[in-house]
Motif scaffolding. Structure first.
Motif, PDB file in Angstrom:
ATOM      1  N   ARG A  64       0.931  -1.131   0.059  1.00 32.47           N
ATOM      2  CA  ARG A  64      -0.093  -0.166  -0.126  1.00 32.47           C
ATOM      3  C   ARG A  64       1.003   1.296  -0.103  1.00 32.47           C
ATOM      4  NH1 ARG A  64      -5.352  -0.233   1.043  1.00 32.47           N
ATOM      5  NH2 ARG A  64      -6.369  -2.156   1.220  1.00 32.47           N
ATOM      6  N   GLY A  65       2.082   1.179  -0.098  1.00 26.73           N
ATOM      7  CA  GLY A  65       2.799   2.295  -0.223  1.00 26.73           C
ATOM      8  C   GLY A  65       3.019   3.062   1.329  1.00 26.73           C
ATOM      9  N   LEU A  66       2.677   2.516   2.289  1.00 32.96           N
ATOM     10  CA  LEU A  66       2.935   3.110   3.571  1.00 32.96           C
ATOM     11  C   LEU A  66       4.535   3.211   3.970  1.00 32.96           C
ATOM     12  CD1 LEU A  66       0.659   0.743   5.624  1.00 32.96           C
ATOM     13  CD2 LEU A  66      -0.122   2.844   4.591  1.00 32.96           C
ATOM     14  N   THR A  67       4.448   4.623   4.557  1.00 29.22           N
ATOM     15  CA  THR A  67       5.877   4.890   5.049  1.00 29.22           C
ATOM     16  C   THR A  67       5.791   4.815   6.498  1.00 29.22           C
ATOM     17  OG1 THR A  67       5.052   7.306   5.107  1.00 29.22           O
ATOM     18  CG2 THR A  67       6.186   6.542   3.174  1.00 29.22           C
ATOM     19  N   GLU A  68       4.687   4.589   7.162  1.00 31.18           N
ATOM     20  CA  GLU A  68       4.596   4.527   8.512  1.00 31.18           C
ATOM     21  C   GLU A  68       3.288   3.706   8.585  1.00 31.18           C
ATOM     22  OE1 GLU A  68       4.720   7.995  10.963  1.00 31.18           O
ATOM     23  OE2 GLU A  68       3.029   8.541   9.970  1.00 31.18           O
ATOM     24  N   VAL A  69       3.048   3.032   9.807  1.00 35.17           N
ATOM     25  CA  VAL A  69       1.892   2.421  10.186  1.00 35.17           C
ATOM     26  C   VAL A  69       0.955   3.281  11.003  1.00 35.17           C
ATOM     27  CG1 VAL A  69       0.712   0.332  11.422  1.00 35.17           C
ATOM     28  CG2 VAL A  69       3.166   0.018  10.319  1.00 35.17           C
ATOM     29  N   PRO A  70      -0.133   3.478  10.507  1.00 33.98           N
ATOM     30  CA  PRO A  70      -1.004   4.397  11.221  1.00 33.98           C
ATOM     31  C   PRO A  70      -1.342   4.017  12.829  1.00 33.98           C
ATOM     32  CG  PRO A  70      -2.092   3.845   9.296  1.00 33.98           C
ATOM     33  CD  PRO A  70      -0.807   3.017   9.382  1.00 33.98           C
ATOM     34  N   GLN A  71      -1.427   4.891  13.716  1.00 32.05           N
ATOM     35  CA  GLN A  71      -1.845   4.624  15.055  1.00 32.05           C
ATOM     36  C   GLN A  71      -3.001   3.966  15.105  1.00 32.05           C
ATOM     37  OE1 GLN A  71      -0.140   5.241  17.940  1.00 32.05           O
ATOM     38  NE2 GLN A  71       1.548   5.468  16.616  1.00 32.05           N
ATOM     39  N   SER A  72      -3.900   4.084  13.971  1.00 35.59           N
ATOM     40  CA  SER A  72      -5.418   3.473  14.208  1.00 35.59           C
ATOM     41  C   SER A  72      -5.085   1.962  14.005  1.00 35.59           C
ATOM     42  CB  SER A  72      -6.441   3.848  13.141  1.00 35.59           C
ATOM     43  OG  SER A  72      -5.833   3.790  11.721  1.00 35.59           O
ATOM     44  N   VAL A  73      -3.991   1.508  13.532  1.00 36.16           N
ATOM     45  CA  VAL A  73      -3.673  -0.091  13.309  1.00 36.16           C
ATOM     46  C   VAL A  73      -3.019  -0.640  14.590  1.00 36.16           C
ATOM     47  CG1 VAL A  73      -2.310  -1.729  12.206  1.00 36.16           C
ATOM     48  CG2 VAL A  73      -3.233   0.163  10.750  1.00 36.16           C
ATOM     49  N   ARG A  95      -3.680   0.615  17.503  1.00 39.46           N
ATOM     50  CA  ARG A  95      -4.650   0.893  18.749  1.00 39.46           C
ATOM     51  C   ARG A  95      -5.935   0.159  18.150  1.00 39.46           C
ATOM     52  NH1 ARG A  95      -3.197   4.400  22.664  1.00 39.46           N
ATOM     53  NH2 ARG A  95      -5.384   4.410  23.161  1.00 39.46           N
ATOM     54  N   LEU A  96      -5.859  -0.845  17.256  1.00 37.87           N
ATOM     55  CA  LEU A  96      -7.315  -1.144  16.504  1.00 37.87           C
ATOM     56  C   LEU A  96      -8.065  -1.931  17.890  1.00 37.87           C
ATOM     57  CD1 LEU A  96      -8.452  -2.005  13.863  1.00 37.87           C
ATOM     58  CD2 LEU A  96      -7.300  -4.265  14.146  1.00 37.87           C
ATOM     59  N   ASN A  97      -7.451  -2.369  18.855  1.00 30.95           N
ATOM     60  CA  ASN A  97      -8.091  -3.395  19.693  1.00 30.95           C
ATOM     61  C   ASN A  97      -8.290  -2.547  20.976  1.00 30.95           C
ATOM     62  OD1 ASN A  97      -6.779  -6.223  18.488  1.00 30.95           O
ATOM     63  ND2 ASN A  97      -8.785  -5.587  18.097  1.00 30.95           N
ATOM     64  N   ILE A  98      -7.751  -1.309  20.996  1.00 33.46           N
ATOM     65  CA  ILE A  98      -7.807  -0.363  22.249  1.00 33.46           C
ATOM     66  C   ILE A  98      -9.063   0.784  22.053  1.00 33.46           C
ATOM     67  CG2 ILE A  98      -6.729   1.393  23.632  1.00 33.46           C
ATOM     68  CD1 ILE A  98      -4.191  -0.663  22.995  1.00 33.46           C
ATOM     69  N   LYS A 114       3.503  -3.177  20.804  1.00 30.62           N
ATOM     70  CA  LYS A 114       3.268  -4.018  21.808  1.00 30.62           C
ATOM     71  C   LYS A 114       1.784  -3.917  22.170  1.00 30.62           C
ATOM     72  CE  LYS A 114       4.328  -0.008  24.977  1.00 30.62           C
ATOM     73  NZ  LYS A 114       5.394   0.400  25.866  1.00 30.62           N
ATOM     74  N   LEU A 115       0.912  -3.048  21.686  1.00 34.28           N
ATOM     75  CA  LEU A 115      -0.611  -2.683  21.842  1.00 34.28           C
ATOM     76  C   LEU A 115      -1.446  -3.714  21.414  1.00 34.28           C
ATOM     77  CD1 LEU A 115      -0.803   0.939  21.614  1.00 34.28           C
ATOM     78  CD2 LEU A 115      -0.500  -0.317  23.562  1.00 34.28           C
ATOM     79  N   LEU A 116      -0.548  -4.820  20.435  1.00 33.67           N
ATOM     80  CA  LEU A 116      -1.615  -5.957  19.785  1.00 33.67           C
ATOM     81  C   LEU A 116      -0.716  -7.389  20.343  1.00 33.67           C
ATOM     82  CD1 LEU A 116      -1.002  -4.580  16.109  1.00 33.67           C
ATOM     83  CD2 LEU A 116      -2.885  -4.559  17.507  1.00 33.67           C
ATOM     84  N   PRO A 117      -0.724  -7.625  21.600  1.00 34.62           N
ATOM     85  CA  PRO A 117      -0.068  -8.519  22.250  1.00 34.62           C
ATOM     86  C   PRO A 117      -0.726 -10.144  21.844  1.00 34.62           C
ATOM     87  CG  PRO A 117      -1.767  -7.660  23.634  1.00 34.62           C
ATOM     88  CD  PRO A 117      -1.780  -6.871  22.505  1.00 34.62           C
ATOM     89  N   ALA A 118      -1.800 -10.261  21.093  1.00 34.71           N
ATOM     90  CA  ALA A 118      -2.675 -11.356  20.567  1.00 34.71           C
ATOM     91  C   ALA A 118      -1.863 -11.596  19.244  1.00 34.71           C
ATOM     92  CB  ALA A 118      -3.873 -11.458  20.395  1.00 34.71           C
ATOM     93  N   LEU A 119      -0.822 -11.119  18.729  1.00 34.10           N
ATOM     94  CA  LEU A 119      -0.313 -11.174  17.473  1.00 34.10           C
ATOM     95  C   LEU A 119       0.197 -12.852  17.315  1.00 34.10           C
ATOM     96  CD1 LEU A 119       1.231  -8.175  15.924  1.00 34.10           C
ATOM     97  CD2 LEU A 119      -0.792  -9.434  15.108  1.00 34.10           C
ATOM     98  N   LEU A 120       0.010 -13.481  16.475  1.00 34.29           N
ATOM     99  CA  LEU A 120       0.473 -14.727  16.224  1.00 34.29           C
ATOM    100  C   LEU A 120       1.521 -14.570  14.710  1.00 34.29           C
ATOM    101  CD1 LEU A 120      -2.449 -17.448  16.547  1.00 34.29           C
ATOM    102  CD2 LEU A 120      -0.614 -16.642  18.207  1.00 34.29           C
TER     103      LEU A 120
END
Length: 601
Positions: free
Chosen positions: A45-54, A56-59, A101-107
């Motif tokens: 997607r041409g991202l230069t950074e990962v948006p905060q909304s990603v 904080r998706l589960n917060i 670290k806000l996505l602690p369930a990542l596999l």
């Protein structure tokens, strides 16, 4: 809610969507779907950074929750699933936020093909992470937090700028797949000994001069790739690796074959592009289980008579060496199907004979085996052979356990051929290049010992159910026949390692092959196969070679990329558009990685 009110909310939600699109390059619909599925694919997607909304998706409470006053079953945002899979490959990321670290369930976290020069230490907080793909970046070192990921099973770090791997690597005791290729490593830590569950280890394209003895303690390792380093010798303790099947040592500085006493599991040894001049009998005697030996582009001057110790050898590549003659005993290797000799100054063998293929060359070598008195070995000295058996090589039956009645262009196999077996244990049958329309029923008489059967180049239309009684079969060659299907009863062939079905009339992939878990090689080129099932294919954990070239495959399923046991995948000559030819030309690993990056979430 009234019809009017619903319309009012449509206006507001569109306004909210426009605002989010300006602030965040990730569509809100994608985030909404990720909350339900637990998976988010932001690759390419041409991202230069990962948006905060990603992060904080589960917060954070989703924006749509502030715009709607009532919710259907599909819109219950508070019942969201934790994000377990995040794909960020093929973007322009230079760093990852500590907020990972806000996505602690990542596999699964896949960040390959970016511009990362560092990783946040907080990546170590992803305690559940099992698969971390960091290949094709600009990493020079790794954070301490990485070594806290003790549940990690797959770690890919290839194509980076890493010079050193710390001893902490030994903390990742659950790893089964580790790829450190294409870096700047001068050595690897002794703590590799802790990785008892490792199955695949790729150390190719580094600057290694030796391997630590600790490697030998990885008892479950099946594949070790040390190609394109500066290795001069292999420690003999490597032989203690109880499961090693494939060893790649191409493009190093070896002068001798590795001496691997007691390594009875090794099936494939690749030593091309080294400086090997002599093949020692002491080295060959430990390689009796080899099926493929590659020695191309070395300085080998001759083959010892002890080459006959390699009784399981199926493929021998001696291209571009200094060999001037061949030992006649080479012709007695019972399973040898492929012998490459191009680029050698062979003087004792006529040029036209070399162009006729492996079978003719081996036949010629066998004919040159002489008894001390000058007679041909195996020729009877008395008239004990019946006239009807004159074309049957009784010597091959008795000493090589081979029943050969090939290239006769006959419509059936005479009973005299089977009668000549006379109770001898036959492990190889070659009835190729005849006019057979059915499998000879008397083959079943050999069911207790038959391991290799060649029925290629006939006119066989069906395989009988009784074929499943040949329980000892390891290899089946049915190329160039008229087959359209295989009976499901063949799943009883639990030892089968390879099957060749090229140039038949299959319109679909034979379902029974998905059920034979022992298969290592499937050759199905030049048929009319249109579809393959990647989910069932992935269950074939031993499959390393799959040839589907020249078929009618319109679409390659991305999930085929999950078949990570594959070392050779041939797909050319099919009408699909993707992967493009440029990807196919990069080889199997590149194709599988391409497909994995396109698996829909």
């Amino acid at each position: 809610m009234s019809r009017f009110k619903r319309g009012a909310h449509v206006v507001d939600s569109r306004a909210g969507f426009r605002q989010e699109k300006e602030d965040c390059p990730v569509p809100s619909g994608l985030l909404k779907a990720a909350r339900k599925s637990g998976q988010l694919n932001l690759s390419g997607r041409g991202l230069t950074e990962v948006p905060q909304s990603v992060w904080r998706l589960n917060i954070d409470t989703p924006e749509e929750s502030q715009q709607n006053l009532s919710f259907g079953a599909a819109d219950r945002w508070w019942e969201q699933a934790d994000l377990t899979k995040l794909l960020l490959s093929s973007n322009k990321l230079q760093s990852l936020s500590e907020n990972v670290k806000l996505l602690p369930a990542l596999l699964v976290l896949d960040v390959h093909d970016n511009q990362l020069s560092s990783l946040p230490d907080s990546i170590g907080d992803l305690e559940q992470l099992q698969k971390l793909i960091l290949s094709h970046n600009k990493l020079t070192e790794l954070p301490l937090g990485l070594w806290r990921l003790t549940n990690l099973r797959c770690l890919h770090l290839q194509q980076n700028l890493i010079k050193n791997i710390p001893l902490d690597l030994g903390n990742l005791v659950n790893l089964d797949d580790l790829d450190l290729s294409n870096n700047h490593l001068m050595d690897v830590p002794e703590s590799l000994a802790n990785l008892k569950n490792l199955v695949k280890l790729n150390l190719s394209c580094n600057k290694l001069q030796s391997l630590p003895p600790a490697v030998s303690e990885m008892k479950n390792l099946r594949l070790l790739d040390c190609s394109q380093n500066q290795i001069e010798s292999i420690p003999p303790v490597l032989a203690q690796m109880e499961s090693l099947e494939q060893l790649y040592l191409r493009h190093n500085k070896l002068r001798y074959l590795p001496e691997l006493p007691c390594c009875r599991t090794l099936k494939e040894l690749f030593c091309g592009n080294n400086q090997i001049e002599v093949l020692e009998a002491d080295h060959l005697k430990h390689l009796s289980s080899l099926s493929f030996l590659e020695l191309r582009d070395n300085k080998v001057k001759s083959l010892p008579e002890e080459i006959t110790l390699l009784q399981g050898l199926e493929r021998l590549d001696l291209t571009n060496n200094d060999i001037s003659s061949l030992p006649c005993g080479l012709g007695t290797l019972p399973k040898l199907k492929f012998l490459a000799l191009e680029g050698n100054p062979l003087r004792a063998i006529r040029r036209d004979l070399l162009t006729k293929g492996t079978g003719e060359l081996l036949k010629y070598l066998r004919s040159r085996i002489q008894e001390p008195d000058g007679g041909l070995k195996g020729e009877p000295k008395t008239a004990m052979t019946l006239p009807s058996q004159a074309k049957i090589n009784v010597h091959a039956i008795k000493t090589l356990k081979t029943l050969d009645y090939s290239e006769k262009q006959e419509g059936s196999i005479p009973d005299e051929v089977f009668d000549a077996v006379d109770g001898s244990p036959v492990s190889n049958v070659n009835f190729s290049k005849n006019q057979l329309t059915a499998v000879p029923p008397r083959i079943m008489e050999l069911k207790d010992t038959l391991a290799d059967i060649n029925l290629g180049f006939n006119k066989i239309t069906t395989i009988p159910v009784d074929f499943s009684k040949l329980k000892q079969l390891l290899h089946i060659d049915l190329r160039n026949n008229q087959l359209t299907s295989l009976p499901m009863e063949l799943e009883g062939l639990t030892k089968l390692r390879s099957v060749i079905l090229s140039f038949n009339r299959f319109k679909s992939f034979p379902d029974v092959l998905y059920r034979i878990s022992s298969l290592e090689t499937i050759l199905l080129s030049s048929n009319q196969v249109g579809v393959i099932d990647p989910v069932q294919m992935k269950t074939l954990n031993s499959l390393s070679t799959l040839d589907l070239s020249n078929n009618d495959i319109m679409q390659v399923p991305p999930e085929l990329g999950n078949c990570t046991s594959l070392r050779a995948l041939m797909l050319d000559g099919n009408p699909f558009r993707n992967p493009r030819a440029a990807i196919l030309s990069k080889g199997t690993d590149a194709v599988l990685e391409y497909l994995r990056g396109r698996i829909p979430t």
